[in-house]
Design a protein around this motif. Structure first.
Motif, PDB file in Angstrom:
ATOM      1  N   HIS A 228      33.685  21.699  36.114  1.00 48.32           N
ATOM      2  CA  HIS A 228      32.831  22.865  35.837  1.00 48.32           C
ATOM      3  C   HIS A 228      33.697  23.914  35.148  1.00 48.32           C
ATOM      4  O   HIS A 228      34.910  23.950  35.317  1.00 48.32           O
ATOM      5  N   GLY A 229      33.053  24.796  34.392  1.00 50.00           N
ATOM      6  CA  GLY A 229      33.805  25.896  33.798  1.00 50.00           C
ATOM      7  C   GLY A 229      34.292  25.584  32.409  1.00 50.00           C
ATOM      8  O   GLY A 229      33.504  25.246  31.529  1.00 50.00           O
ATOM      9  N   ALA A 230      35.621  25.688  32.181  1.00 50.62           N
ATOM     10  CA  ALA A 230      36.157  25.555  30.829  1.00 50.62           C
ATOM     11  C   ALA A 230      37.495  24.831  30.842  1.00 50.62           C
ATOM     12  O   ALA A 230      38.218  24.821  31.842  1.00 50.62           O
ATOM     13  N   ILE A 231      37.807  24.240  29.704  1.00 51.73           N
ATOM     14  CA  ILE A 231      39.068  23.521  29.507  1.00 51.73           C
ATOM     15  C   ILE A 231      40.217  24.521  29.420  1.00 51.73           C
ATOM     16  O   ILE A 231      40.119  25.556  28.744  1.00 51.73           O
ATOM     17  N   ILE A 232      41.310  24.199  30.098  1.00 53.99           N
ATOM     18  CA  ILE A 232      42.500  25.058  30.110  1.00 53.99           C
ATOM     19  C   ILE A 232      43.544  24.423  29.194  1.00 53.99           C
ATOM     20  O   ILE A 232      44.117  23.373  29.523  1.00 53.99           O
ATOM     21  N   PRO A 233      43.803  25.005  28.019  1.00 53.29           N
ATOM     22  CA  PRO A 233      44.776  24.404  27.093  1.00 53.29           C
ATOM     23  C   PRO A 233      46.216  24.582  27.573  1.00 53.29           C
ATOM     24  O   PRO A 233      46.504  25.372  28.481  1.00 53.29           O
ATOM     25  N   LYS A 234      47.106  23.850  26.928  1.00 56.63           N
ATOM     26  CA  LYS A 234      48.494  23.738  27.367  1.00 56.63           C
ATOM     27  C   LYS A 234      49.172  25.093  27.589  1.00 56.63           C
ATOM     28  O   LYS A 234      49.890  25.281  28.577  1.00 56.63           O
ATOM     29  N   LYS A 235      48.937  26.042  26.700  1.00 59.87           N
ATOM     30  CA  LYS A 235      49.644  27.325  26.792  1.00 59.87           C
ATOM     31  C   LYS A 235      49.293  28.092  28.058  1.00 59.87           C
ATOM     32  O   LYS A 235      50.062  28.957  28.499  1.00 59.87           O
ATOM     33  N   HIS A 236      48.131  27.775  28.667  1.00 58.34           N
ATOM     34  CA  HIS A 236      47.711  28.480  29.878  1.00 58.34           C
ATOM     35  C   HIS A 236      47.990  27.693  31.161  1.00 58.34           C
ATOM     36  O   HIS A 236      47.731  28.218  32.254  1.00 58.34           O
ATOM     37  N   VAL A 237      48.472  26.477  31.061  1.00 59.15           N
ATOM     38  CA  VAL A 237      48.675  25.641  32.254  1.00 59.15           C
ATOM     39  C   VAL A 237      49.664  26.268  33.235  1.00 59.15           C
ATOM     40  O   VAL A 237      49.398  26.317  34.443  1.00 59.15           O
ATOM     41  N   PRO A 238      50.836  26.784  32.784  1.00 53.46           N
ATOM     42  CA  PRO A 238      51.749  27.403  33.763  1.00 53.46           C
ATOM     43  C   PRO A 238      51.115  28.563  34.524  1.00 53.46           C
ATOM     44  O   PRO A 238      51.322  28.700  35.735  1.00 53.46           O
ATOM     45  N   ARG A 239      50.346  29.390  33.816  1.00 50.22           N
ATOM     46  CA  ARG A 239      49.689  30.515  34.493  1.00 50.22           C
ATOM     47  C   ARG A 239      48.642  30.017  35.480  1.00 50.22           C
ATOM     48  O   ARG A 239      48.484  30.591  36.570  1.00 50.22           O
ATOM     49  N   PHE A 240      47.939  28.960  35.132  1.00 50.39           N
ATOM     50  CA  PHE A 240      46.958  28.366  36.048  1.00 50.39           C
ATOM     51  C   PHE A 240      47.642  27.865  37.315  1.00 50.39           C
ATOM     52  O   PHE A 240      47.170  28.116  38.427  1.00 50.39           O
ATOM     53  N   PHE A 241      48.755  27.169  37.161  1.00 53.82           N
ATOM     54  CA  PHE A 241      49.478  26.670  38.330  1.00 53.82           C
ATOM     55  C   PHE A 241      49.997  27.824  39.193  1.00 53.82           C
ATOM     56  O   PHE A 241      49.964  27.747  40.423  1.00 53.82           O
ATOM     57  N   ASP A 242      50.459  28.903  38.564  1.00 60.90           N
ATOM     58  CA  ASP A 242      50.912  30.069  39.326  1.00 60.90           C
ATOM     59  C   ASP A 242      49.756  30.683  40.122  1.00 60.90           C
ATOM     60  O   ASP A 242      49.931  31.093  41.270  1.00 60.90           O
ATOM     61  N   PHE A 243      48.590  30.755  39.486  1.00 54.97           N
ATOM     62  CA  PHE A 243      47.398  31.261  40.176  1.00 54.97           C
ATOM     63  C   PHE A 243      47.101  30.438  41.425  1.00 54.97           C
ATOM     64  O   PHE A 243      46.861  30.988  42.513  1.00 54.97           O
ATOM     65  N   LEU A 244      47.127  29.125  41.285  1.00 55.09           N
ATOM     66  CA  LEU A 244      46.836  28.257  42.425  1.00 55.09           C
ATOM     67  C   LEU A 244      47.891  28.389  43.518  1.00 55.09           C
ATOM     68  O   LEU A 244      47.568  28.421  44.707  1.00 55.09           O
ATOM     69  N   GLU A 245      49.133  28.461  43.131  1.00 58.58           N
ATOM     70  CA  GLU A 245      50.216  28.492  44.109  1.00 58.58           C
ATOM     71  C   GLU A 245      50.141  29.729  45.008  1.00 58.58           C
ATOM     72  O   GLU A 245      50.561  29.694  46.170  1.00 58.58           O
ATOM     73  N   ASN A 246      49.590  30.802  44.495  1.00 56.38           N
ATOM     74  CA  ASN A 246      49.532  32.051  45.258  1.00 56.38           C
ATOM     75  C   ASN A 246      48.143  32.347  45.815  1.00 56.38           C
ATOM     76  O   ASN A 246      47.890  33.454  46.299  1.00 56.38           O
ATOM     77  N   LEU A 247      47.268  31.353  45.784  1.00 52.71           N
ATOM     78  CA  LEU A 247      45.881  31.551  46.211  1.00 52.71           C
ATOM     79  C   LEU A 247      45.721  31.315  47.712  1.00 52.71           C
ATOM     80  O   LEU A 247      46.187  30.321  48.250  1.00 52.71           O
ATOM     81  N   LYS A 248      45.041  32.241  48.378  1.00 53.75           N
ATOM     82  CA  LYS A 248      44.554  31.999  49.732  1.00 53.75           C
ATOM     83  C   LYS A 248      43.137  31.469  49.628  1.00 53.75           C
ATOM     84  O   LYS A 248      42.322  31.985  48.853  1.00 53.75           O
ATOM     85  N   CYS A 249      42.824  30.437  50.414  1.00 50.59           N
ATOM     86  CA  CYS A 249      41.503  29.831  50.287  1.00 50.59           C
ATOM     87  C   CYS A 249      41.137  29.098  51.579  1.00 50.59           C
ATOM     88  O   CYS A 249      41.979  28.823  52.427  1.00 50.59           O
ATOM     89  N   GLY A 250      39.842  28.787  51.707  1.00 49.30           N
ATOM     90  CA  GLY A 250      39.375  27.950  52.809  1.00 49.30           C
ATOM     91  C   GLY A 250      39.804  28.434  54.167  1.00 49.30           C
ATOM     92  O   GLY A 250      39.584  29.587  54.544  1.00 49.30           O
ATOM     93  N   VAL A 251      40.472  27.543  54.900  1.00 50.33           N
ATOM     94  CA  VAL A 251      40.861  27.854  56.274  1.00 50.33           C
ATOM     95  C   VAL A 251      41.936  28.920  56.350  1.00 50.33           C
ATOM     96  O   VAL A 251      42.206  29.456  57.442  1.00 50.33           O
ATOM     97  N   ASP A 252      42.559  29.291  55.218  1.00 50.94           N
ATOM     98  CA  ASP A 252      43.530  30.383  55.235  1.00 50.94           C
ATOM     99  C   ASP A 252      42.893  31.697  55.691  1.00 50.94           C
ATOM    100  O   ASP A 252      43.581  32.585  56.187  1.00 50.94           O
ATOM    101  N   PHE A 253      41.565  31.800  55.508  1.00 49.67           N
ATOM    102  CA  PHE A 253      40.882  33.040  55.855  1.00 49.67           C
ATOM    103  C   PHE A 253      40.408  33.072  57.306  1.00 49.67           C
ATOM    104  O   PHE A 253      39.923  34.108  57.788  1.00 49.67           O
ATOM    105  N   LEU A 254      40.556  31.954  58.044  1.00 49.59           N
ATOM    106  CA  LEU A 254      40.126  31.931  59.436  1.00 49.59           C
ATOM    107  C   LEU A 254      41.132  32.681  60.305  1.00 49.59           C
ATOM    108  O   LEU A 254      42.341  32.627  60.073  1.00 49.59           O
ATOM    109  N   ARG A 255      40.593  33.341  61.320  1.00 48.99           N
ATOM    110  CA  ARG A 255      41.459  34.078  62.248  1.00 48.99           C
ATOM    111  C   ARG A 255      41.421  33.467  63.623  1.00 48.99           C
ATOM    112  O   ARG A 255      40.415  32.918  64.036  1.00 48.99           O
TER     113      ARG A 255
END
Length: 255
Positions: A228-255
């Motif tokens: 879904h969404g859009a294709i991420i070309p090569k020049k943006h791949v490092p930034r995409f990986f950085d975004f994922l690496e620092n993302l809180k998601c799912g069960v990270d939000f459970l207390r």
């Protein structure tokens, strides 16, 4: 050496060849409609005259996917249909594809048990089951690596690396909710804002993300092609990986 055809401005409602050489081709099948339905990005790999369809979409878009795929390969020569999970937006058209192509369904072993609900009585005979650890498959002029991405969003999820085109088909990883459809990311920072809410909700945990990043960061990636969404070309791949690496998601939000 092949040619790439990935640039901002491609119409997401039309099919486009994204990579081509003398033996191998990767095609986006023009499946974004921009309506209220969940849009799906369906892709076709054609290698030495044989096809593999990646996330074919639901019943509603079957006729469009068939018409567009038929421009590049005889549907009877589609040998495999891959589904990353069983949701209807991804897999609802499976019975129709089996009728015209007799293709094997590639999926994680977990989803084979769900296929009778699509009308397949002997589901084991129509599937190519992927084990938990993934698999490497020779296909035409390329090699496809099915890389585990479990719990992102599906418990039996794989991303596919096509060694010939150097495309990474990422399934639900990299998906975005777009106000207006576009096919290729131009502004990565703007696109991250479209990715963040859906990743926070659908990805199980940051630990699962990091396990996947460890598997894919060493690959030579020309573009990331999500479901879904859009294709991420090569020049943006490092930034995409950085975004994922620092993302809180799912069960990270459970207390």
């Amino acid at each position: 050496m092949g040619e790439y055809f990935i640039e901002p401005g491609l119409d997401p409602r039309k099919d486009h060849v994204l990579y081509r050489d003398e033996e191998h081709m990767v095609v986006y099948l023009g499946t974004q409609e921009g309506g209220e339905d969940v849009d799906v990005n369906s892709y076709l790999i054609v290698s030495r005259g044989k096809g593999i369809l990646i996330d074919p979409g639901g019943y509603k878009i079957f006729s469009k996917v068939l018409a567009n795929a038929s421009k590049y390969v005889d549907p009877r020569d589609i040998e495999y249909v891959y589904i990353c999970h069983q949701d209807p937006d991804v897999a609802g058209s499976l019975p129709l594809w089996r009728e015209i192509s007799n293709a094997k369904i590639i999926t994680h072993w977990l989803w084979t048990r769900f296929l009778p609900h699509f009308g397949f009585e002997d589901s084991g005979s129509v599937t190519h089951e992927l084990p938990d650890e993934g698999e490497t498959m020779n296909f035409g002029a390329t090699t496809l690596e099915f890389i585990p991405a479990h719990f992102l969003h599906s418990p039996g999820h794989f991303t596919i690396y096509d060694r010939r085109s150097r495309f990474l088909f990422s399934g639900d990883i990299g998906i975005a909710l777009l106000d207006e459809p576009y096919l290729v990311v131009e502004s990565m920072e703007k696109h991250i804002q479209a990715m963040k809410p859906v990743h926070e909700r659908l990805m199980a945990s940051s630990r699962a993300i990091k396990a996947w990043l460890d598997r894919v960061r060493g690959l030579d990636i020309e573009a990331i092609l999500p479901q879904h969404g859009a294709i991420i070309p090569k020049k943006h791949v490092p930034r995409f990986f950085d975004f994922l690496e620092n993302l809180k998601c799912g069960v990270d939000f459970l207390r």
